[in-house]
Design an enzyme around this catalytic site. Structure first.
Site, PDB file in Angstrom:
ATOM      1  N   ARG A   1     173.453   5.946  -9.694  1.00  0.00           N
ATOM      2  CA  ARG A   1     174.553   6.647  -9.029  1.00  0.00           C
ATOM      3  C   ARG A   1     175.856   6.193  -9.684  1.00  0.00           C
ATOM      4  O   ARG A   1     175.834   5.353 -10.582  1.00  0.00           O
ATOM      5  CB  ARG A   1     174.549   6.365  -7.526  1.00  0.00           C
ATOM      6  CG  ARG A   1     174.771   4.919  -7.155  1.00  0.00           C
ATOM      7  CD  ARG A   1     174.670   4.755  -5.644  1.00  0.00           C
ATOM      8  NE  ARG A   1     175.010   3.391  -5.248  1.00  0.00           N
ATOM      9  CZ  ARG A   1     174.832   2.922  -4.020  1.00  0.00           C
ATOM     10  NH1 ARG A   1     174.326   3.700  -3.074  1.00  0.00           N
ATOM     11  NH2 ARG A   1     175.170   1.688  -3.731  1.00  0.00           N
TER      12      ARG A   1
ATOM     13  N   ASN B   1     181.549   7.615  -1.642  1.00  0.00           N
ATOM     14  CA  ASN B   1     180.849   6.447  -1.100  1.00  0.00           C
ATOM     15  C   ASN B   1     181.280   5.208  -1.868  1.00  0.00           C
ATOM     16  O   ASN B   1     181.146   5.149  -3.098  1.00  0.00           O
ATOM     17  CB  ASN B   1     179.332   6.607  -1.257  1.00  0.00           C
ATOM     18  CG  ASN B   1     178.577   5.522  -0.513  1.00  0.00           C
ATOM     19  OD1 ASN B   1     178.592   5.496   0.718  1.00  0.00           O
ATOM     20  ND2 ASN B   1     177.947   4.614  -1.234  1.00  0.00           N
ATOM     21  N   GLU B   2     181.847   4.269  -1.149  1.00  0.00           N
ATOM     22  CA  GLU B   2     182.151   2.952  -1.713  1.00  0.00           C
ATOM     23  C   GLU B   2     182.823   3.024  -3.083  1.00  0.00           C
ATOM     24  O   GLU B   2     182.269   2.564  -4.096  1.00  0.00           O
ATOM     25  CB  GLU B   2     180.874   2.114  -1.798  1.00  0.00           C
ATOM     26  CG  GLU B   2     180.263   1.849  -0.435  1.00  0.00           C
ATOM     27  CD  GLU B   2     179.170   0.781  -0.461  1.00  0.00           C
ATOM     28  OE1 GLU B   2     178.541   0.619  -1.510  1.00  0.00           O
ATOM     29  OE2 GLU B   2     178.962   0.135   0.573  1.00  0.00           O
TER      30      GLU B   2
ATOM     31  N   GLU C   1     178.632   0.985   7.791  1.00  0.00           N
ATOM     32  CA  GLU C   1     177.269   0.690   7.343  1.00  0.00           C
ATOM     33  C   GLU C   1     176.976  -0.775   7.591  1.00  0.00           C
ATOM     34  O   GLU C   1     177.836  -1.638   7.375  1.00  0.00           O
ATOM     35  CB  GLU C   1     177.119   0.894   5.834  1.00  0.00           C
ATOM     36  CG  GLU C   1     176.979   2.302   5.370  1.00  0.00           C
ATOM     37  CD  GLU C   1     176.719   2.350   3.858  1.00  0.00           C
ATOM     38  OE1 GLU C   1     176.118   1.410   3.309  1.00  0.00           O
ATOM     39  OE2 GLU C   1     177.131   3.329   3.241  1.00  0.00           O
TER      40      GLU C   1
ATOM     41  N   GLU D   1     166.258   2.612  -3.529  1.00  0.00           N
ATOM     42  CA  GLU D   1     166.482   1.734  -2.369  1.00  0.00           C
ATOM     43  C   GLU D   1     165.411   1.934  -1.295  1.00  0.00           C
ATOM     44  O   GLU D   1     165.682   1.834  -0.099  1.00  0.00           O
ATOM     45  CB  GLU D   1     167.886   1.972  -1.803  1.00  0.00           C
ATOM     46  CG  GLU D   1     168.961   1.491  -2.752  1.00  0.00           C
ATOM     47  CD  GLU D   1     170.367   1.556  -2.177  1.00  0.00           C
ATOM     48  OE1 GLU D   1     170.590   2.363  -1.251  1.00  0.00           O
ATOM     49  OE2 GLU D   1     171.235   0.815  -2.664  1.00  0.00           O
TER      50      GLU D   1
ATOM     51  N   PHE E   1     163.146   0.135  -0.244  1.00  0.00           N
ATOM     52  CA  PHE E   1     162.864  -0.998   0.647  1.00  0.00           C
ATOM     53  C   PHE E   1     164.104  -1.487   1.390  1.00  0.00           C
ATOM     54  O   PHE E   1     164.102  -2.584   1.937  1.00  0.00           O
ATOM     55  CB  PHE E   1     162.195  -2.132  -0.132  1.00  0.00           C
ATOM     56  CG  PHE E   1     160.790  -1.765  -0.555  1.00  0.00           C
ATOM     57  CD1 PHE E   1     159.799  -1.576   0.402  1.00  0.00           C
ATOM     58  CD2 PHE E   1     160.477  -1.553  -1.889  1.00  0.00           C
ATOM     59  CE1 PHE E   1     158.511  -1.202   0.027  1.00  0.00           C
ATOM     60  CE2 PHE E   1     159.196  -1.175  -2.265  1.00  0.00           C
ATOM     61  CZ  PHE E   1     158.206  -0.996  -1.308  1.00  0.00           C
ATOM     62  N   HIS E   2     165.161  -0.671   1.387  1.00  0.00           N
ATOM     63  CA  HIS E   2     166.338  -1.079   2.172  1.00  0.00           C
ATOM     64  C   HIS E   2     166.100  -0.760   3.643  1.00  0.00           C
ATOM     65  O   HIS E   2     165.249   0.060   3.992  1.00  0.00           O
ATOM     66  CB  HIS E   2     167.589  -0.413   1.625  1.00  0.00           C
ATOM     67  CG  HIS E   2     168.140  -1.164   0.456  1.00  0.00           C
ATOM     68  ND1 HIS E   2     169.408  -1.666   0.426  1.00  0.00           N
ATOM     69  CD2 HIS E   2     167.550  -1.541  -0.699  1.00  0.00           C
ATOM     70  CE1 HIS E   2     169.593  -2.307  -0.715  1.00  0.00           C
ATOM     71  NE2 HIS E   2     168.474  -2.244  -1.416  1.00  0.00           N
TER      72      HIS E   2
HETATM   73  C1  GLA Z   1     175.822   0.407   0.333  1.00  0.00           C
HETATM   74  C2  GLA Z   1     175.826   1.885   0.054  1.00  0.00           C
HETATM   75  C3  GLA Z   1     174.574   2.564   0.479  1.00  0.00           C
HETATM   76  C4  GLA Z   1     173.377   1.716   0.152  1.00  0.00           C
HETATM   77  C5  GLA Z   1     173.503   0.403   0.858  1.00  0.00           C
HETATM   78  C6  GLA Z   1     172.257  -0.433   0.600  1.00  0.00           C
HETATM   79  O1  GLA Z   1     176.590  -0.022   1.332  1.00  0.00           O
HETATM   80  O2  GLA Z   1     176.909   2.577   0.589  1.00  0.00           O
HETATM   81  O3  GLA Z   1     174.496   3.797  -0.206  1.00  0.00           O
HETATM   82  O4  GLA Z   1     173.309   1.531  -1.216  1.00  0.00           O
HETATM   83  O5  GLA Z   1     174.628  -0.265   0.368  1.00  0.00           O
HETATM   84  O6  GLA Z   1     172.227  -1.592   1.318  1.00  0.00           O
END
Ligand code: GLA
Length: 690
Positions: A109, A147-148, A331, A379, A381-382
């Site tokens: 990404r 996002n971030e 988050e 991700e 396994f998150h």
């Molecule tokens: C971040 C991202 C999410 C994901 C989480 C994983 O905060 O915004 O897309 O990657 O971490 O823990």
């Protein structure tokens, strides 16, 4: 949706990853867990625009309608953090380039350069199309841009934009040369075309250039965000707009400065420590978010299912209601802590405790990454509220219990978080201390802020995070940990505060440099010498395993200094090594106030004692002095009453003196509440005590 007295609860929901029959199960489970807000579409660009200007909105229409039918609001994202493969193929020049000139490729990404015109154009287009289609959708409660923001780039687009930014900041090359001290190592620039981003170099890079690049990139990302925000706002001014902040000292974003541009500060918080450390990190992240939010974030009116009232005045003084300085935990991880090298499963109750710790500190809710764990993708396994095991799982049962708990404590939403101590924080100090040419590799502004915060957190003091220049009325004590950069304005801010009767603690490495990272000569800590009544002649950084004893007990670590008294009195001295007998901690009367200087990093216990002494002398008091060790106490107040949040981080039940009603159980409390092991209690106080 944003009216006070209601907490938001939910997480990232990714319908694009699942067949529609799973969506229906999802909304049923969301109802069961009392989820009321989900983030949709964060990484869905390739599904929304499978080919240039060919859109597929049918699935998103159905997903949003389904949410609306079930009374669940949506934080609809613009998907610009992950451009589709066709975009990268068509615009290879918009792919990011690392400092050593490597162009990164598609397959993860963030495969874009935020300064590349082609990327910015495509991002604006998809945001505009989404705004046009969904700005009045009844389920829409919030726009979640991107996002971030945080990835950097060193391509030619970036270099051009950097030069433009530098010209605006410095005016002319002479000023830039002076700010960057380019006489050193033959770096003097005679033409703007010679100036580049800080690419990989043979040896140490120019500290001024590195610092300005960080500032520039923060502004560039902010510009990219604001372009989208303006389009979304124009389509329906009633819907608030934000972007989720990623936390960490690597992030080239000045979050406080961004707060003025978002309607609510949204943070993603993932603690990295397991034992105890996760709770300290949680408290600090929440205090930071609240501190940033006071720099502008304010919710505006929304009508319909996502309805809100105006958040109020906002501003930069302590004591703003959460509505006027709005922030949200956007988050967090339900059941995992990501530590170096492994994922640690959160113990039962820890997920709720972390969420309530954020709510206690003013978050308008508790949101998670993510709703359902994906079967595939990087991700997979998150953690998720619905784990791979499905709803018949401990995690989902805890999610259901948390939904109920959040409804029970929602009456505290909007109340002011009590804080008697202010801790100074500054993004640029963090960046400046990342230069490798400093006297020690162990200097880190964020770590020093965290150390001071931890000491005060353990001692039970409520803390606000402030920035240089903020109003300080109402705080007993101001602590400035490793505030390395100090402009003349910052020096004056500190001087005026202490002169007017304020109590101040300054730690080592503060005030050493100006805003361009040029050392203030004549003795450290240059900017604060007069207020502190000391003059530091030399630094003595310590080796990793070194510590020096201090008189009165405890040790100093990381760093020590030769401190000459210039009006201050010694409070503690070094009791060993070359500095034996010389001042380590000092105190100085300045005007009507008192200023302490701490020239080393004391061990945690000693630091706690020192800061407690300074705070008590300043008239500050812990939130709940009778709370036993391991129980965190946070108080919120409003005209409607006061609420005492108690979080028991120990594995034994703990009794805490309190009177009122415990909201999680509904029990009347006469004299003391029992907080379950690893659990929480939230008391609506009969008469707010100290
Ligand atoms: C971040 C991202 C999410 C994901 C989480 C994983 O905060 O915004 O897309 O990657 O971490 O823990």
């Amino acid at each position: 949706m944003w009216d006070e007295g209601r907490l938001r609860y939910g997480g990232d929901w990714n319908p694009e990853q699942w067949p529609e029959r799973v969506w229906r199960e999802d909304v049923d489970l969301m109802r069961r867990a009392r989820v009321n807000l989900v983030t949709v579409g964060v990484f869905a660009w390739s599904r929304l625009e499978p080919a240039p200007a060919r859109y597929d909105f049918d699935w998103l229409d159905r997903a949003l309608d389904l949410l609306g039918e079930h009374g669940i609001a949506a934080a609809l994202a613009t998907p610009t953090a992950s451009p589709p493969p066709w975009f990268s193929l068509a615009h290879p020049g918009a792919l990011p380039v690392t400092a050593d000139g490597v162009r990164l490729h598609h397959g993860s990404r963030d495969t874009y350069c935020a300064a590349a015109p082609a990327y910015r154009g495509a991002a604006r287009r998809i945001a505009a199309v989404l705004a046009d289609r969904y700005a009045h959708h009844p389920a829409l409660a919030l726009w979640h841009v991107h996002n971030e923001y945080g990835t950097t780039c060193h391509c030619e687009h970036t270099a051009t934009a950097f030069r433009r930014w530098l010209a605006a900041r410095h005016g002319d090359l002479d000023t830039l040369n002076a700010a960057w001290a380019t006489s050193f190592w033959s770096q003097h620039y005679s033409d703007w075309a010679q100036v580049s981003t800080p690419r990989a170099t043979q040896y140490l890079a120019n500290p001024g250039q590195l610092l300005d690049f960080r500032r520039f990139w923060s502004d560039t990302l902010l510009e990219a965000y604001a372009e989208q925000r303006d389009l979304l706002r124009a389509a329906n001014p009633a819907v608030p707009v934000t972007t989720n902040y990623v936390l960490g000292d690597w992030v080239p974003v000045d979050h406080a400065r961004w707060a003025a541009e978002v309607d609510l500060v949204a943070v993603d918080h993932y603690p990295s420590a397991v034992d105890g450390g996760a709770e300290e990190q949680t408290a600090l992240a929440a205090d930071l978010a609240r501190g940033w939010a006071r720099h502008g974030a304010r919710l505006r009116t929304v009508t319909g299912p996502g309805a809100t009232a105006d958040g109020g005045a906002g501003g930069r003084s302590p004591g703003d209601a959460a509505g006027g300085a709005a922030w949200l935990l956007m988050e967090s991880a339900p059941n995992l802590i990501y530590t170096a090298g492994r994922m640690h499963t959160k113990e039962p109750g820890r997920m709720a405790r972390h969420s309530l710790a954020h709510v206690a500190r003013g978050s308008r809710g508790a949101m998670y990454f993510q709703w359902r764990a994906p079967a595939g993708g990087a991700e997979r396994f998150h953690s998720a509220l619905v784990p791979h095991a499905g709803p018949d799982s401990r995690v989902f049962r805890e999610a259901v219990a948390l939904g109920e708990a959040l409804e029970r404590v929602a009456e505290a939403d909007g109340a002011t978080v009590e804080a008697s101590v202010a801790i100074g924080w500054d993004a640029a100090c963090g960046w400046a201390l990342q230069h490798p040419g400093l006297p020690s590799q162990r200097l880190n502004h964020h770590r020093e802020v965290a150390a001071a915060h931890r000491a005060l957190w353990r001692a039970g003091f409520g803390c606000d995070v402030v920035l240089p220049g903020d109003h300080l009325d109402g705080y007993g004590l101001l602590v400035l940990p490793a505030l390395y950069l100090a402009s003349d304005a910052t020096a004056e801010w500190v001087r005026a505060y202490v002169h007017g009767g304020g109590h101040l603690v300054v730690t080592w490495l503060s005030g050493v440099a100006d805003e361009h990272a040029r050392v203030r000569t004549g003795g450290y800590p240059g900017a604060f010498r007069d207020v502190l009544g000391v003059r530091v002649e030399e630094f003595h950084p310590l080796a990793d395993d070194d510590e020096l004893p201090l008189t009165g007990g405890g040790t100093g670590r990381i760093w020590t200094e030769t401190v000459r008294l210039a009006g201050a009195e010694p409070v503690r001295a070094y009791a060993g090594g070359v500095l034996a007998g010389q001042p380590a901690v000092t105190r100085h009367r300045y005007g009507a106030g008192t200023a302490w200087y701490v020239s080393t990093r004391p061990d945690d216990e000693t630091y706690g004692r020192l800061l407690t002494d300074a705070a008590l002398a300043a008239g500050a008091a812990p939130t709940c002095p009778a709370a036993p060790a391991g129980v965190e106490a946070v108080r919120r107040r409003s005209a409607r009453g006061s609420w005492l949040f108690l979080l028991n981080h120990t594995d034994r039940p703990r009794r805490v003196p309190a009177a009122g009603v415990e909201l999680l159980t509904g029990a009347a409390i006469d004299t003391a509440v029992e907080v379950p092991a690893g659990g929480a209690a939230v008391v609506r106080e009969a008469a707010p005590g100290r």
